[in-house]
Design a protein around this motif. Structure first.
Motif, PDB file in Angstrom:
ATOM      1  N   GLY A 112       0.849  -1.270  -0.069  1.00 22.93           N
ATOM      2  CA  GLY A 112      -0.113  -0.012  -0.214  1.00 22.93           C
ATOM      3  C   GLY A 112       1.009   1.340  -0.005  1.00 22.93           C
ATOM      4  O   GLY A 112       2.091   1.121   0.219  1.00 22.93           O
ATOM      5  N   ILE A 113       0.194   2.337  -0.413  1.00 28.18           N
ATOM      6  CA  ILE A 113       0.855   3.458  -0.405  1.00 28.18           C
ATOM      7  C   ILE A 113       0.485   4.484   0.606  1.00 28.18           C
ATOM      8  O   ILE A 113       1.345   5.558   0.756  1.00 28.18           O
ATOM      9  CB  ILE A 113       0.241   4.216  -1.649  1.00 28.18           C
ATOM     10  N   TRP A 114      -0.428   4.255   1.608  1.00 29.12           N
ATOM     11  CA  TRP A 114      -0.449   5.290   2.887  1.00 29.12           C
ATOM     12  C   TRP A 114       0.188   4.901   4.002  1.00 29.12           C
ATOM     13  O   TRP A 114       0.676   3.578   4.156  1.00 29.12           O
ATOM     14  CB  TRP A 114      -2.076   5.436   3.067  1.00 29.12           C
ATOM     15  N   GLU A 151      -0.617   1.933   5.989  1.00 31.87           N
ATOM     16  CA  GLU A 151      -0.264   0.622   5.025  1.00 31.87           C
ATOM     17  C   GLU A 151       1.282  -0.026   5.157  1.00 31.87           C
ATOM     18  O   GLU A 151       1.560  -0.994   4.820  1.00 31.87           O
ATOM     19  CB  GLU A 151      -0.704   0.737   3.628  1.00 31.87           C
ATOM     20  N   ARG A 163       4.546  -1.034  -2.528  1.00 26.46           N
ATOM     21  CA  ARG A 163       3.643   0.114  -2.526  1.00 26.46           C
ATOM     22  C   ARG A 163       2.468  -0.475  -3.432  1.00 26.46           C
ATOM     23  O   ARG A 163       1.214  -0.173  -2.994  1.00 26.46           O
ATOM     24  CB  ARG A 163       4.185   1.370  -2.971  1.00 26.46           C
ATOM     25  N   LEU A 164       2.676  -0.785  -4.666  1.00 27.24           N
ATOM     26  CA  LEU A 164       1.612  -0.949  -5.779  1.00 27.24           C
ATOM     27  C   LEU A 164       1.112  -2.547  -5.714  1.00 27.24           C
ATOM     28  O   LEU A 164       2.160  -3.400  -5.662  1.00 27.24           O
ATOM     29  CB  LEU A 164       1.921  -0.453  -6.983  1.00 27.24           C
ATOM     30  N   VAL A 165       0.188  -2.680  -6.111  1.00 28.87           N
ATOM     31  CA  VAL A 165      -0.198  -4.134  -6.167  1.00 28.87           C
ATOM     32  C   VAL A 165       0.296  -4.586  -7.673  1.00 28.87           C
ATOM     33  O   VAL A 165       0.569  -5.633  -7.879  1.00 28.87           O
ATOM     34  CB  VAL A 165      -1.925  -4.577  -6.418  1.00 28.87           C
ATOM     35  N   GLU A 166       0.319  -3.658  -8.517  1.00 29.67           N
ATOM     36  CA  GLU A 166       1.069  -3.950  -9.907  1.00 29.67           C
ATOM     37  C   GLU A 166       2.580  -4.514  -9.729  1.00 29.67           C
ATOM     38  O   GLU A 166       3.006  -5.422 -10.436  1.00 29.67           O
ATOM     39  CB  GLU A 166       1.207  -2.669 -10.760  1.00 29.67           C
ATOM     40  N   LYS A 203      -6.792  -7.363  -3.576  1.00 32.52           N
ATOM     41  CA  LYS A 203      -6.476  -6.814  -2.297  1.00 32.52           C
ATOM     42  C   LYS A 203      -7.713  -6.467  -1.516  1.00 32.52           C
ATOM     43  O   LYS A 203      -8.277  -5.622  -1.682  1.00 32.52           O
ATOM     44  CB  LYS A 203      -5.766  -5.332  -2.357  1.00 32.52           C
ATOM     45  N   ALA A 253      -9.555  -3.038   0.107  1.00 31.24           N
ATOM     46  CA  ALA A 253      -8.680  -1.957  -0.489  1.00 31.24           C
ATOM     47  C   ALA A 253      -9.617  -0.702  -0.580  1.00 31.24           C
ATOM     48  O   ALA A 253      -9.228   0.374  -0.067  1.00 31.24           O
ATOM     49  CB  ALA A 253      -8.014  -2.365  -1.642  1.00 31.24           C
TER      50      ALA A 253
HETATM   51  N1  LIG Z   1      -3.416   1.264  -9.215  1.00 28.76           N
HETATM   52  C1  LIG Z   1      -3.451   1.207  -8.179  1.00 28.76           C
HETATM   53  N2  LIG Z   1      -4.167   2.073  -7.178  1.00 28.76           N
HETATM   54  C2  LIG Z   1      -3.898   2.013  -5.922  1.00 28.76           C
HETATM   55  C3  LIG Z   1      -3.195   1.495  -5.410  1.00 28.76           C
HETATM   56  C4  LIG Z   1      -2.361   0.426  -6.066  1.00 28.76           C
HETATM   57  O1  LIG Z   1      -1.873  -0.478  -5.561  1.00 28.76           O
HETATM   58  N3  LIG Z   1      -2.632   0.401  -7.404  1.00 28.76           N
HETATM   59  N4  LIG Z   1      -2.951   1.423  -4.040  1.00 28.76           N
HETATM   60  C5  LIG Z   1      -3.823   2.127  -3.433  1.00 28.76           C
HETATM   61  C6  LIG Z   1      -3.832   2.101  -1.759  1.00 28.76           C
HETATM   62  O2  LIG Z   1      -2.708   1.590  -1.121  1.00 28.76           O
HETATM   63  C7  LIG Z   1      -5.136   1.616  -1.363  1.00 28.76           C
HETATM   64  O3  LIG Z   1      -5.147   0.023  -1.837  1.00 28.76           O
HETATM   65  C8  LIG Z   1      -5.394   1.420   0.248  1.00 28.76           C
HETATM   66  O4  LIG Z   1      -6.427   2.576   0.436  1.00 28.76           O
HETATM   67  C9  LIG Z   1      -4.628   3.129  -3.976  1.00 28.76           C
HETATM   68  N5  LIG Z   1      -4.905   3.107  -5.338  1.00 28.76           N
END
Ligand SMILES: Nc1nc2c(c(=O)[nH]1)N=C([C@H](O)[C@@H](O)CO)CN2
Length: 128
Positions: free
Chosen positions: A25-27, A30, A79-82, A107, A110
């Motif tokens: 995660g980005i926050w 997280e 940080r990202l699911v990607e 996720k 999410a």
């Molecule tokens: N394309 C994505 N958008 C977002 C991601 C991600 O991993 N890929 N992650 C977030 C936050 O971590 C969210 O999952 C938790 O609030 C937001 N957008």
């Protein structure tokens, strides 16, 4: 079979609903709190040799794949699911005799109000 990797037989070995906790995660919260991701893996195989020999050595051991993926994801802090999806796919294609795979990463929780959030990628082994 080429270089020990089965070519496209159309057969699929799947491993679905694999739940693993990790940092994702980005926050700020997280980065401190582990969350559950759910993986669905479809992997290209050719089951015919194993179906003839009845020997696990002639097929993809899905338990070995699961153990390796669980260990990698549990230790990850992306940080990202990607990023996580791409790295898991690359690991499987590098370390196991799989010519292609489809990976779905969900996720859980999410987005408030959304049942499922995530992505699906398909990757194919690129032979040198
Ligand atoms: N394309 C994505 N958008 C977002 C991601 C991600 O991993 N890929 N992650 C977030 C936050 O971590 C969210 O999952 C938790 O609030 C937001 N957008």
């Amino acid at each position: 079979m080429r270089d020990g990797v089965p070519q496209d037989s159309g057969d699929v070995l799947y491993l679905h609903d694999l739940r693993v906790d990790c940092i994702i995660g980005i926050w700020d919260w997280e980065r401190q709190t582990r969350q559950t991701i759910v993986l669905d893996l479809d992997m290209g195989v050719d089951i015919r040799a194993a179906a003839t020999s009845d020997d696990l050595r002639d097929t993809l051991d899905y338990k070995a794949v699961a153990k390796r993926v669980i260990a990698f994801v549990e230790a990850s802090e992306f940080r990202l699911v990607e990023t996580l999806a791409e790295r898991v796919a690359g690991l499987i294609l590098r370390e196991f005799p799989v010519p292609w795979l489809r990976l779905r990463l969900d996720k859980h929780g999410a987005i408030r109000g959304a049942g499922q959030v995530g992505l699906v990628i398909e990757r194919r082994r690129i032979d040198p």
